[in-house]
Design an enzyme around this catalytic site. Structure first.
Site, PDB file in Angstrom:
ATOM      1  N   ASP A 118       0.805  -1.214   0.000  1.00 22.72           N
ATOM      2  CA  ASP A 118       0.000   0.000   0.000  1.00 22.72           C
ATOM      3  C   ASP A 118       0.838   1.264   0.000  1.00 22.72           C
ATOM      4  O   ASP A 118       1.631   1.496   0.912  1.00 22.72           O
ATOM      5  CB  ASP A 118      -0.917   0.002   1.223  1.00 22.72           C
ATOM      6  N   ASP A 335      -1.784   7.004  -7.071  1.00 27.51           N
ATOM      7  CA  ASP A 335      -2.012   5.987  -6.042  1.00 27.51           C
ATOM      8  C   ASP A 335      -2.132   4.590  -6.633  1.00 27.51           C
ATOM      9  O   ASP A 335      -2.741   4.396  -7.686  1.00 27.51           O
ATOM     10  CB  ASP A 335      -3.283   6.332  -5.266  1.00 27.51           C
TER      11      ASP A 335
END
Length: 454
Positions: A118, A335
């Site tokens: 992540d 992202d």
């Protein structure tokens, strides 16, 4: 221009690899043994047949819808993070549906774990024995007592201080506490450990003294297929930052759509570190990587978007006023865990209006209410204008499959959607680009690439 918008082309993969704290001499030796001054690893998307999350009964449309809903959940957590003021670490990812997974081994002898990779988190952690309160996982918990390279970190250390919170347990052991936007949490001991990564060269890459969290109290909405999170953000405790100087601040990745990964045996997404991560060539464009708070996220500056020969300038009063003293730069996050590209409502409205004027097709409402711009389609294609995103000093022509998708039979929808306050350049838009991050020069570079051949 005719755009092929089959949903099956939409699933792209991204997993950032991460490594941690070690001496410069040791790291250089490891990188050299892996081949040259860099190394490459495979990436696993959660919907890939290689993923423990994979469900063969799900249709491409099911997977697409689920990924889109995860995008909205993640965006809401980014929004909360911008205003977090608590003393505990805030990592605003929705833990369960992390888009990208990573297999690594921890300890000596090595124990394999599967964790959510992540870019919206900094601390790396896994569940450990003994566990007073743990979520179920299919693989055994990591037992630090069985590892000869495990060492707890003391309270009065730089590593402990970098967490932003200092709590001592059992004398002089630094205890971390991380809470997530959905009220999930992990509490445990901060420690050094040896991490081993499977390099595509066939030689495992082992790195000593990785700073990570050994979780003894973990609860919330985590899934039993994973055992923790690998933090790949831009903050101090991120693994990527800990290896910053050893890899000269460079890493890059190339994303292959998931259906191609399952149908072509050698079509695998990869991530590169060090000199091998340099992105160069006549077709490369680069844009500044902008530093701002929260430092976890990677910010770019989007100036405008072209629809055919017409242009929409980026505008959002909410974005530029959301951070005190913000000069308006760094208005979008790139992202790994967000599928869609999310833009502020004010800007999106102008973009959608221009697209409506440019597309000659029968418009339909999305029955689920997820998408604002949808059209009828007999074969999953529509005639639509070219879309180009203009970042500072870098113009990116978005591929057809990254901008429209067949979300159900006969219905094609725009995969750019409106949100409030937080803009995100999602992973669909990153497909089939070789994307390089240079954290020393503070830039991100893009090279159009067929990632099945990279």
């Amino acid at each position: 221009m005719k755009m092929n918008t089959k949903a099956s082309t939409l699933f792209s993969t991204l997993v950032f690899l991460a490594f941690f704290h070690l001496s410069l001499v040791s790291c250089r030796k490891i990188i050299s043994n892996a081949g040259g001054n860099g190394f490459t690893l495979d990436l696993i998307h959660r919907d890939s047949s290689l993923s423990p999350f994979y469900n063969p009964s799900n249709t491409p449309s099911n997977r697409l819808r689920n990924a889109f809903h995860r995008s909205f959940s993640r965006a809401s957590f980014f929004k909360k993070s911008s205003f977090a003021t608590t003393d505990t670490i805030q990592s605003d990812i929705f833990p369960i549906p992390g888009e990208y997974l990573m297999k690594i081994s921890v300890g000596t002898p090595p124990v394999e774990i599967v964790a959510i990779a992540d870019t919206g988190s900094d601390l790396t952690w896994t569940q450990c024995m003994p566990c007073a309160n743990c979520f179920q996982q299919s693989s055994p918990l990591f037992d630090s007592k069985q590892s000869s390279t495990y060492k707890t970190i003391g309270c009065n250390t730089e590593e402990c201080a970098s967490l932003g919170t200092s709590s001592c347990v059992r004398g002089n052991i630094c205890e971390y506490q991380m809470s997530y936007g959905d009220q999930s949490q992990t509490i445990g001991d901060l420690a050094f450990e040896k991490f081993t990564f499977p390099s595509t060269s066939g030689n495992n890459v082992s790195i000593p003294n990785v700073v990570f969290g050994c979780g003894h109290d973990n609860s919330g909405t985590f899934n039993n297929y994973t055992s923790g999170i690998i933090g790949l953000g831009g903050g101090e405790v991120s693994i990527i930052n800990q290896l910053d100087k050893e890899i000269n601040g460079k890493f890059s990745y190339c994303l292959v759509p998931i259906p191609l990964q399952s149908s072509i045996s050698n079509a695998t997404s990869h991530i590169n570190f060090g000199d091998s991560a340099t992105v160069s060539g006549p077709n490369v464009v680069s844009t500044p990587l902008i530093k701002k708070e929260p430092s976890t996220f990677y910010y770019l500056n989007l100036e405008s978007i072209n629809i055919g020969d017409k242009i929409v300038d980026f505008k959002s009063t909410k974005i530029t006023s959301s951070t005190a003293g913000d000069d308006g730069q760094g208005n979008i996050i790139i992202d790994s865990g967000t599928t869609l590209t999310l833009l502020p409502s004010e800007f999106y409205s102008s973009l959608e209006s221009m697209l409506v004027d440019s597309i000659n097709a029968t418009r339909r409402d999305d029955p689920s209410g997820t998408f604002g711009l949808c059209y009828e389609s007999e074969n999953g294609t529509i005639d639509a204008p070219k879309i180009v995103a203009h970042f500072t000093d870098a113009d990116l022509e978005l591929s057809p499959s990254s901008t429209f998708a067949e979300v159900e039979e006969g219905l094609v929808c725009l995969t750019i959607v409106p949100v409030e306050e937080v803009s995100i350049f999602g992973n669909l838009a990153q497909a089939n680009f070789l994307i390089g991050y240079d954290l020393v020069a503070n830039k991100v570079s893009f090279l159009p690439t067929d990632c099945t051949k990279y």
